[in-house]
Design a protein around this motif. Sequence first.
Motif, PDB file in Angstrom:
ATOM      1  N   ALA A  16       0.850  -1.186   0.000  1.00 44.46           N
ATOM      2  CA  ALA A  16       0.000   0.000   0.000  1.00 44.46           C
ATOM      3  C   ALA A  16       0.885   1.235   0.000  1.00 44.46           C
ATOM      4  CB  ALA A  16      -0.902   0.012   1.234  1.00 44.46           C
ATOM      5  N   ASP A  17       0.443   2.297  -0.659  1.00 42.93           N
ATOM      6  CA  ASP A  17       1.282   3.500  -0.685  1.00 42.93           C
ATOM      7  C   ASP A  17       1.122   4.341   0.576  1.00 42.93           C
ATOM      8  OD1 ASP A  17      -1.202   4.634  -1.126  1.00 42.93           O
ATOM      9  OD2 ASP A  17      -0.615   5.760  -2.918  1.00 42.93           O
ATOM     10  N   ASN A  18       0.243   3.907   1.485  1.00 40.53           N
ATOM     11  CA  ASN A  18       0.064   4.604   2.752  1.00 40.53           C
ATOM     12  C   ASN A  18       0.164   3.578   3.867  1.00 40.53           C
ATOM     13  OD1 ASN A  18      -0.572   6.435   4.763  1.00 40.53           O
ATOM     14  ND2 ASN A  18      -2.765   6.415   4.331  1.00 40.53           N
ATOM     15  N   ASP A  19       1.400   3.113   4.130  1.00 41.79           N
ATOM     16  CA  ASP A  19       1.602   2.014   5.070  1.00 41.79           C
ATOM     17  C   ASP A  19       2.899   2.229   5.834  1.00 41.79           C
ATOM     18  OD1 ASP A  19       1.847  -0.368   6.443  1.00 41.79           O
ATOM     19  OD2 ASP A  19       1.465  -1.647   4.713  1.00 41.79           O
ATOM     20  N   SER A  20       2.789   2.620   7.082  1.00 44.30           N
ATOM     21  CA  SER A  20       3.979   2.898   7.880  1.00 44.30           C
ATOM     22  C   SER A  20       4.771   1.630   8.196  1.00 44.30           C
ATOM     23  CB  SER A  20       3.586   3.603   9.187  1.00 44.30           C
ATOM     24  OG  SER A  20       2.731   2.782   9.964  1.00 44.30           O
ATOM     25  N   SER A  21       4.152   0.456   8.084  1.00 43.98           N
ATOM     26  CA  SER A  21       4.863  -0.787   8.363  1.00 43.98           C
ATOM     27  C   SER A  21       5.684  -1.267   7.170  1.00 43.98           C
ATOM     28  CB  SER A  21       3.875  -1.883   8.773  1.00 43.98           C
ATOM     29  OG  SER A  21       3.088  -2.312   7.680  1.00 43.98           O
ATOM     30  N   MET A  22       5.511  -0.598   6.029  1.00 43.20           N
ATOM     31  CA  MET A  22       6.286  -0.945   4.831  1.00 43.20           C
ATOM     32  C   MET A  22       6.387   0.314   3.971  1.00 43.20           C
ATOM     33  SD  MET A  22       7.850  -3.696   3.900  1.00 43.20           S
ATOM     34  CE  MET A  22       8.826  -4.144   2.449  1.00 43.20           C
ATOM     35  N   ALA A  48      11.691   0.792   3.115  1.00 42.93           N
ATOM     36  CA  ALA A  48      11.607  -0.651   3.360  1.00 42.93           C
ATOM     37  C   ALA A  48      11.356  -1.402   2.059  1.00 42.93           C
ATOM     38  CB  ALA A  48      10.508  -0.947   4.373  1.00 42.93           C
ATOM     39  N   ILE A  49      10.505  -0.864   1.202  1.00 40.09           N
ATOM     40  CA  ILE A  49      10.260  -1.502  -0.094  1.00 40.09           C
ATOM     41  C   ILE A  49      11.554  -1.565  -0.908  1.00 40.09           C
ATOM     42  CG2 ILE A  49       9.044  -1.275  -2.288  1.00 40.09           C
ATOM     43  CD1 ILE A  49       6.707  -0.032  -0.683  1.00 40.09           C
ATOM     44  N   GLU A  50      12.328  -0.498  -0.869  1.00 41.03           N
ATOM     45  CA  GLU A  50      13.599  -0.485  -1.590  1.00 41.03           C
ATOM     46  C   GLU A  50      14.544  -1.559  -1.053  1.00 41.03           C
ATOM     47  OE1 GLU A  50      17.220   2.629  -2.776  1.00 41.03           O
ATOM     48  OE2 GLU A  50      15.512   3.310  -1.566  1.00 41.03           O
ATOM     49  N   SER A  78       7.239  -6.580  -7.230  1.00 41.37           N
ATOM     50  CA  SER A  78       6.998  -5.749  -6.054  1.00 41.37           C
ATOM     51  C   SER A  78       6.317  -4.483  -6.545  1.00 41.37           C
ATOM     52  CB  SER A  78       8.320  -5.423  -5.349  1.00 41.37           C
ATOM     53  OG  SER A  78       8.128  -4.578  -4.241  1.00 41.37           O
ATOM     54  N   VAL A  79       5.071  -4.300  -6.143  1.00 40.04           N
ATOM     55  CA  VAL A  79       4.264  -3.229  -6.718  1.00 40.04           C
ATOM     56  C   VAL A  79       3.549  -2.464  -5.607  1.00 40.04           C
ATOM     57  CG1 VAL A  79       2.291  -4.781  -7.054  1.00 40.04           C
ATOM     58  CG2 VAL A  79       2.482  -2.717  -8.451  1.00 40.04           C
ATOM     59  N   ALA A 112      -3.851   3.518  -1.416  1.00 44.41           N
ATOM     60  CA  ALA A 112      -4.272   2.367  -0.611  1.00 44.41           C
ATOM     61  C   ALA A 112      -3.646   2.447   0.769  1.00 44.41           C
ATOM     62  CB  ALA A 112      -3.857   1.073  -1.294  1.00 44.41           C
ATOM     63  N   GLN A 113      -4.390   1.947   1.758  1.00 45.20           N
ATOM     64  CA  GLN A 113      -3.917   1.893   3.128  1.00 45.20           C
ATOM     65  C   GLN A 113      -3.532   0.458   3.482  1.00 45.20           C
ATOM     66  OE1 GLN A 113      -6.352   3.957   6.122  1.00 45.20           O
ATOM     67  NE2 GLN A 113      -7.656   4.640   4.446  1.00 45.20           N
ATOM     68  N   HIS A 114      -2.752   0.319   4.545  1.00 43.72           N
ATOM     69  CA  HIS A 114      -2.482  -1.002   5.103  1.00 43.72           C
ATOM     70  C   HIS A 114      -3.823  -1.683   5.400  1.00 43.72           C
ATOM     71  CE1 HIS A 114      -0.202  -4.033   7.308  1.00 43.72           C
ATOM     72  NE2 HIS A 114      -1.149  -3.986   8.216  1.00 43.72           N
ATOM     73  N   GLY A 115      -4.022  -2.866   4.842  1.00 44.52           N
ATOM     74  CA  GLY A 115      -5.283  -3.579   5.046  1.00 44.52           C
ATOM     75  C   GLY A 115      -6.296  -3.378   3.940  1.00 44.52           C
TER      76      GLY A 115
END
Length: 254
Positions: free
Chosen positions: A186-192, A196-198, A213-214, A219-222
């Motif tokens: 998700a583009d709005n996800d503090s856990s990733m 972190a994606i990089e 990896s997209v 989108a939010q987490h969940g």
Amino acid sequence: MSASVAFDTIEIALSDGTAEAYLAHPDDGAAHPGVLLYMDAYGLRPWLGEIVKTIAAQGFTVVAPNVFYRTWSLADAPEVDFDKSHTAFFAALGPAREQLTPEAAMRDADGYLAWLAASPLVAPAPYATLGYCMGGRLALRVATEFGDRIAAAASFHGGRLAADELPDSPHHRAGGITAEVLAAHADNDSSMDAAAIERFDKALTEAGVTFTSVVYPEAQHGFTMRDTPAYQEAGYHRHIDDLLALLRRKFPSA
């Protein structure tokens, strides 16, 4: 083409106890490719059952265990009211997470894969594994630990997939992955977050893993979970399409 689906709740005997699990499969008596689906922290519930059945209808035998079986059964799992504070739910969740240690999670995974191997409803290995939120991390860890027994591994809004401070973070063990990996963030996800994606992408690239990896926009987490405020209709449907594309590549006979 969608198949008629049989759905049930079963019990899986493990070295540390017995885990209830959702089971869905085409209602034709045949063996189909096996899929191990890991739940999010909110657990097995009607919406997870719908996802399990949706995947099974495309020609797969899907099992989704209650990974917190050491702490509670499905009958006494804590409920969350999304219109109120989650304080009570997360207080109850703490002990369950503590008991699901990295070592315990992989012991359990070995048992889940053994169940797939023994079931007449499941075609011979390899299998697929996928998960949501914390389950996405578990799904990728199974791919790191069980090598060529896993042909496809997918994570949807998985958190802490590239946490340098965690020795069991999937990116540290990417060299063990032989599966094709799909990670939908998700583009709005503090856990990733973007950093972190990089790190995650770099680790898989260096390990020679075939992966996608997209980042899903807005989108939010969940975002796949219709019974939560984070749900995004477009993201849910895209994740089903992306998942089925992966599964059909790896299991063309399904």
